[in-house]
Design an enzyme around this catalytic site. Structure first.
Site, PDB file in Angstrom:
ATOM      1  N   ASP A 456       0.932  -1.289  -0.063  1.00 45.44           N
ATOM      2  CA  ASP A 456      -0.024   0.136  -0.173  1.00 45.44           C
ATOM      3  C   ASP A 456       0.896   1.022  -0.021  1.00 45.44           C
ATOM      4  OD1 ASP A 456      -2.084   1.274  -0.282  1.00 45.44           O
ATOM      5  OD2 ASP A 456      -3.308   0.074   1.608  1.00 45.44           O
ATOM      6  N   ASP A 521     -10.663   1.945  -3.106  1.00 46.28           N
ATOM      7  CA  ASP A 521     -11.268   0.958  -1.515  1.00 46.28           C
ATOM      8  C   ASP A 521     -12.511   0.902  -1.710  1.00 46.28           C
ATOM      9  OD1 ASP A 521      -8.112   1.032  -0.630  1.00 46.28           O
ATOM     10  OD2 ASP A 521      -8.703   3.305   0.196  1.00 46.28           O
TER      11      ASP A 521
END
Length: 723
Positions: A456, A521
């Site tokens: 990430d 997301d």
């Protein structure tokens, strides 16, 4: 191939051919090569015949020497459009005009190298161009400083591409966190079109590529052009009108002031531009880009294995890691058919929230008193692979790492250290920082059965200064690539997912070192339809992380039935992001059905071509198959309530006109009656029988596949088999 111009014309033509495209460059030994053509395939041996300047008179009030578009336009000597280079040596040597050009063929009609010399500015540029059988054009530029003083570079285009006068619109992607790949359609005109990102990553809001269309172009037909900068940092692209009515398209890395100071004898190579054109519309262009990315993905042994069903713990548990709960979740995941269990954020020292712990990459003893081994081995014992979340490039001020090495964070002397999500960015270009991260990650990979990393990158780069005060955007990207590759070299079976707050780092550059991207997301199926469809313009479905999430969705608060969530996720790399333990029996059964259906069709979807289309009245569709193939999977989605009494058909132009096809509806086991469509007619009743319906390919191409009248947020899936 090289062709000579007409007799007494001091020029030759360099011609590259793809399957359906060609490009032509006019070469003179005493100047930079000129762009003559990039368009549909020319016949072998076809050239302009005579140099460009011999075929167009000079207009009034112009320089006495014509200045056409070159492969690397200059500055300060008569070219008034955007130049390919802006640079200087202490305010001097700011102009660029190549005086000599050499051609070196790497592969006849497919790949060449142009070596350009500016003896006045003491510069050399090497352009490599290749055009493959899939019509993918790859361009990269390397600039060398042959002078005796440093050269400060403000702009160096990776590629300058010609676009024809009939180009009329550009399609690009904007967005933000949780809402990526928002289509932007702008008309081309005499006003310059420009997009930039200075966030230090590919970014959610300005993706480094676009598609240019011509009149009449649709999903299925017409001339379209596409280009993408394969780079995960700052970037810039512009399309500028030229005075012959055509356009130039430049793409390159956006450079901060002082970021590149090229020492005497040193060279700078740009990122690669990956471009293509298609005469078969947007779907033809997508097929070219999909084929290119499939060739460059770093699969072990050069071959992709079936993409495993993926459970990610984030939206199920967030930071609430309790070993008994995680083991129970792993048990439940295995029972519904999950094949890879990924432990997301929250497992390392002090990570009880997002305000602490980044950089301390060892298991938190308060959550994992015996480390991660008990959970990892439990997951593997249940027949699943084990994956782990990292955010290597970041550090929390509240961490052991930052307290020990506060100087390791990117920062500017005298400026505040700006946090985002309570974190700073590590200067991973420093060898000691990269070594620290490698050792921490490698220790876990070497001692635990970890086969997958979710990597990430949850913030933009601001105050991105190196230890010497220079800008750090460019070297940060190179260092991230290098760290990924070092881990892959040490652990060849490892797979890496690129995530950056969802879709903030998705590009052909990072996919040299990764195997999957987290598309967004946002797992709301309603939002995901457009996100995923626009993603598929450049990237194939097997790298598109597509999860079945909760209802209501955490990012939007909206709810959709499991039938719709499954249908939307089916066409990517399917995963699950919810707490499977708490599903009721019916929902659990439906989830099992979608997972089983994905396993049945994934090899087909992930090795085939993808066509996208619309049937009007809020119905979109896609087809997965091969041109001339025997099997096609058709997936349609109604995204909003109908405004029509009758639904239009879906015209499937990819089918063979002379063939006949047996059609059967595809539904996962456990799906309640009426979840896919409401109302019926004999055709749809027969589709659900083992015999199905047989229709002519030519009718399906022109008359179309009938679609049911359905409720909002429902899907309709059909298997078409050629008889």
């Amino acid at each position: 191939m090289t062709y000579t111009a007409l007799p007494n014309s001091p020029a030759e033509f360099l011609v590259l051919h793809g399957r359906d495209s060609s490009l032509v460059i006019e070469h003179h030994t005493d100047e930079g090569p000129l762009w003559r053509y990039w368009g549909p395939r020319l016949a072998d041996g076809s050239t302009p015949g005579l140099p460009l300047r011999e075929s167009r008179p000079l207009p009034s009030f112009m320089l006495d020497h014509d200045q056409p578009l070159t492969v690397m336009p200059g500055f300060g000597v008569g070219w008034f459009g955007q130049s390919a280079l802006l640079a200087h040596r202490d305010g001097r040597d700011f102009s660029l005009a190549f005086q000599r050009a050499e051609v070196h063929w790497r592969e006849p009609s497919r790949a060449l190298e142009l070596l350009l010399h500016d003896d006045t500015a003491r510069l050399q540029a090497r352009l490599t161009l290749s055009l493959d059988a899939h019509d993918v054009l790859r361009v990269q530029t390397t600039l060398s400083n042959l002078g005796d003083a440093p050269l400060e570079i403000q702009w160096l285009a990776a590629a300058t591409l010609p676009l024809p006068a009939e180009a009329n619109a550009v399609r690009s992607f904007a967005g933000q966190h949780n809402h990526e790949f928002l289509l932007q359609a702008d008309a081309l005109s005499r006003s310059t079109w420009r997009r930039e990102s200075r966030r230090g990553r590919t970014s959610h809001d300005n993706w480094p590529g676009a598609v240019v269309t011509t009149p009449g172009a649709t999903e299925h037909q017409g001339l379209v052009f596409g280009a993408h900068l394969a780079w995960s940092g700052n970037h810039q692209q512009s399309i500028e009108w030229l005075h012959d009515g055509s356009y130039q398209w430049q793409l390159g890395e956006w450079l901060a002031p002082g970021e590149v100071l090229l020492a005497p004898g040193a060279s700078l190579s740009t990122p690669e531009v990956v471009a293509s054109l298609s005469t078969a519309g947007l779907n033809g262009l997508a097929a070219n880009f999909h084929a290119e990315l499939r060739r460059r993905l770093p699969w072990k042994g050069g071959r992709m294995k079936p993409r495993p069903v993926h459970l990610n713990t984030w939206e199920g548990l967030y930071f609430n890691h309790q070993l008994p709960d995680l083991m129970a979740l792993a048990d439940a995941a295995a029972e519904v058919g999950v094949e890879r269990f990924v432990l997301d954020d929250g497992w390392f020292l002090g990570r009880h929230h997002d305000r602490a712990g980044l950089g301390d990459w060892w298991a938190d003893p308060s959550k994992y008193p015996d480390g991660l081994a008990p959970l990892a081995h439990h997951v593997v014992a249940r027949g699943m692979a084990f994956g782990l979340w990292f955010e290597p490039e970041m550090v929390n001020p509240d961490s052991e790492l930052h307290r020990a090495h506060p100087d390791w964070a990117l920062q500017l002397h005298g400026r505040p250290m700006l946090t985002a999500r309570h974190q700073l960015v590590l200067d991973i270009s420093r060898p000691e920082v990269s070594q620290y991260l490698f050792e921490k990650i490698d220790a876990l990979l070497s001692t635990l059965p970890i086969s997958y990393i979710k990597w990430d990158h949850n913030r933009d780069l601001a105050a991105a200064g190196l230890a010497d005060g220079r800008p750090g955007w460019h070297v940060q990207v190179d260092a991230a690539y290098a760290l990924m590759q070092r881990l892959l070299d040490q652990h060849p079976a490892l797979e890496i997912e690129s995530c950056s707050g969802g879709g903030g780092r998705i590009d052909f550059g990072v996919l040299r070192h990764t195997h999957r991207v987290w598309t967004s997301d946002c797992i709301d199926a309603g939002s995901r339809v457009s996100i995923q469809r626009h993603f598929l313009q450049f990237f194939p479905p097997e790298v598109m992380g597509a999860h079945i999430g909760t209802a209501p969705a955490h990012s939007t608060g909206r709810s959709q039935a499991m039938a719709y969530r499954g249908a939307v996720a089916l066409s990517g790399h399917l995963g699950v992001e919810l707490d499977v333990r708490h599903l009721d029996a019916d929902t659990r059964q439906q989830l099992c059905g979608w997972i089983a259906l994905y396993k049945q069709w994934r090899d087909h979807i992930h090795a085939s071509r993808t066509w996208l289309g619309e049937a009007g009245d809020h119905v979109v569709w896609q087809v997965h198959g091969q041109p001339g193939g025997d099997d096609f999977l058709f997936i349609s989605l109604r995204t909003a309530p109908s405004g029509h009494r009758y639904q239009r058909t879906a015209k499937l132009s990819m089918l063979e006109a002379g063939a006949r096809y047996r059609l059967r509806v595809v539904t996962p086991d456990g799906l309640p009656e009426g979840q896919l469509y409401c109302g019926s007619a004999p055709f749809f009743d027969t589709l659900r029988t083992p015999e199905g319906v047989v229709l002519d390919g030519d009718w399906l191409r022109h008359g179309g596949l009938p679609l049911p009248r359905s409720l909002a947020e429902t899907g309709f899936i059909v298997h078409l088999h050629k008889l």
